[in-house]
Scaffold this motif. Sequence first.
Motif, mmCIF file in Angstrom:
data_model
loop_
_atom_site.group_PDB
_atom_site.id
_atom_site.type_symbol
_atom_site.label_atom_id
_atom_site.label_comp_id
_atom_site.label_asym_id
_atom_site.label_seq_id
_atom_site.Cartn_x
_atom_site.Cartn_y
_atom_site.Cartn_z
ATOM 1 N N ALA A 62 0.754 -1.275 0.064
ATOM 2 C CA ALA A 62 0.039 -0.035 -0.160
ATOM 3 C C ALA A 62 0.916 1.231 0.153
ATOM 4 O O ALA A 62 0.623 2.238 -0.483
ATOM 5 C CB ALA A 62 -0.890 0.136 1.196
ATOM 6 N N GLU A 63 1.766 1.361 0.600
ATOM 7 C CA GLU A 63 2.940 2.389 0.875
ATOM 8 C C GLU A 63 3.542 2.895 -0.780
ATOM 9 O O GLU A 63 3.422 4.001 -0.883
ATOM 10 C CB GLU A 63 4.129 2.095 1.605
ATOM 11 N N ALA A 68 3.411 6.334 -5.541
ATOM 12 C CA ALA A 68 3.154 6.278 -6.683
ATOM 13 C C ALA A 68 1.875 7.304 -7.057
ATOM 14 O O ALA A 68 1.776 8.287 -8.064
ATOM 15 C CB ALA A 68 2.975 5.118 -7.564
ATOM 16 N N LEU A 69 1.145 7.137 -6.604
ATOM 17 C CA LEU A 69 -0.449 7.950 -6.720
ATOM 18 C C LEU A 69 -0.418 9.280 -6.535
ATOM 19 O O LEU A 69 -0.836 10.352 -7.283
ATOM 20 C CB LEU A 69 -1.568 7.416 -5.896
ATOM 21 N N SER A 70 0.272 9.584 -5.154
ATOM 22 C CA SER A 70 0.411 11.003 -4.847
ATOM 23 C C SER A 70 1.462 11.802 -5.982
ATOM 24 O O SER A 70 1.277 12.819 -6.499
ATOM 25 C CB SER A 70 1.209 10.819 -3.490
ATOM 26 N N ILE A 101 -6.476 3.237 -5.104
ATOM 27 C CA ILE A 101 -6.019 2.111 -5.672
ATOM 28 C C ILE A 101 -6.112 0.865 -4.489
ATOM 29 O O ILE A 101 -6.066 1.242 -3.525
ATOM 30 C CB ILE A 101 -4.420 2.376 -5.965
ATOM 31 N N ARG A 102 -6.675 0.034 -5.062
ATOM 32 C CA ARG A 102 -6.841 -1.030 -4.136
ATOM 33 C C ARG A 102 -5.661 -1.993 -4.260
ATOM 34 O O ARG A 102 -5.123 -2.640 -5.092
ATOM 35 C CB ARG A 102 -8.130 -2.164 -4.541
ATOM 36 N N VAL A 103 -4.980 -2.490 -2.992
ATOM 37 C CA VAL A 103 -4.114 -3.209 -2.948
ATOM 38 C C VAL A 103 -4.394 -4.405 -1.832
ATOM 39 O O VAL A 103 -4.289 -4.088 -0.528
ATOM 40 C CB VAL A 103 -2.703 -2.636 -2.536
ATOM 41 N N VAL A 107 -6.904 -0.049 0.648
ATOM 42 C CA VAL A 107 -7.210 0.897 -0.197
ATOM 43 C C VAL A 107 -6.304 2.079 -0.006
ATOM 44 O O VAL A 107 -6.183 2.637 1.289
ATOM 45 C CB VAL A 107 -8.716 1.333 -0.561
ATOM 46 N N VAL A 108 -5.591 2.564 -1.080
ATOM 47 C CA VAL A 108 -4.693 3.896 -0.913
ATOM 48 C C VAL A 108 -5.571 4.803 -1.696
ATOM 49 O O VAL A 108 -6.114 4.687 -2.785
ATOM 50 C CB VAL A 108 -3.568 3.602 -1.825
#
Length: 411
Positions: A62-63, A68-70, A101-103, A107-108
């Motif tokens: 998740a980290e 990546a998303l940020s 994003i689901r991990v 969820v992130v």
Amino acid sequence: MTSRTAAISHVGKIRANNQDSGYAGAHLFVVADGMGGHAGGDVASALAIQAIAHTDRAFGSAEEAEQALSAALLDANRELAETVFEHPELTGMGTTLSGLIRVGDKVVIAHIGDSRIYRWRDGELEQVTKDHTFVQRLVDSGRITADEAAVHPRRSVLMRVLGDVDINPEIDTMVLDTKPGDRWLLCSDGLSGYVGEEKIAELLAGIPEAGAAAEALVAESLDHGAPDNVTVVLVGVDGSDSSAASAPMMVGSASRPLTFEVDTARRGIRLPAILLHPLMTSVAENEHFEPESEEFLRELIAEDRRRRIRRRITWSVGITLIVALLVGAAVLGYRWTQSRYYVGVIDGNVAVYQGVQQGIGPIRLSSVYLETDVALDDLPPFSRQTVEATINADDLQDALSIVERLKRASD
Ligand code: CA
């Protein structure tokens, strides 16, 4: 077989074009609500989604996904600024963006603006993102309540967006647990601004199939007039690893080829619709966003204070007027009753009363005007009964002549 993800975007009933974009992939889910004065809202939301679509992949943790998303959101911000540099006519365009994003069992989330992400779990709906709006600031600082915020005239003023304003905007990120049975709802304010959370929760509880649930949510907003674009992305979590849509779904302006042409006619508001719609005033204000600056915030707070004072004055003037009218009506009403007379009994004698027989609660609206020496016992039985029941007179003269007749009858 039930499908677990769905994405729908609807232009709404008033706007001429859809500036929202939505994305539902295998791992990534996004809603973006574009805006920008004369042009660019649709470009902004579509560009932003394209710029972060590469994060639709399986992450080891998740980290890692959070980072990546940020980073992708900041890249999107830079890309918007570069696009404005190349197309100055798009200056001022911006977009909200709420991505998930689901991990595995996490969820992130990365979020900026006033689109929302809700978690629906065991029948309970919980908003997990916080609106980056001026009114949310007022709520946080205790100046207004959440209910007041929902109807505040400045409720659409955004303090943070992706766009050409801030090269390093502050993005909220979080990692939350998820479990089978959870549903994650991403939506633009075209849904959350017009459909209450209770109704959203009720629809999610009643409709297990994702596509049908998303359709019902959009339909509910349309039932409320849908002055704004409405976008809904719904993600259901079951035991499997990814949320496995066959191909990524793009909806709203992201689903069309990108064009930078400014077509002002197309971007105008359809006139017949606006003439028919009572909520027309809320259309223009949705276009608005402002960078986060202390000066602007102070100005808005001062404006809010002035508005509250004005409202207080309006209220007190209104209440004073109503009280004055009620007192006036009471005085006039009382005067009218005192112009009336009737004949009745006091201490066994016939009497003339001023006022009316009826009272208001304990308040009597009549008093003895004249006590005569005509004894009730001297009257014939029929006359006695009518006097006991009281006899209405047209005026004092009439009352006195009734007494005169009774006197003759008693002799
Ligand atoms: Ca919107």
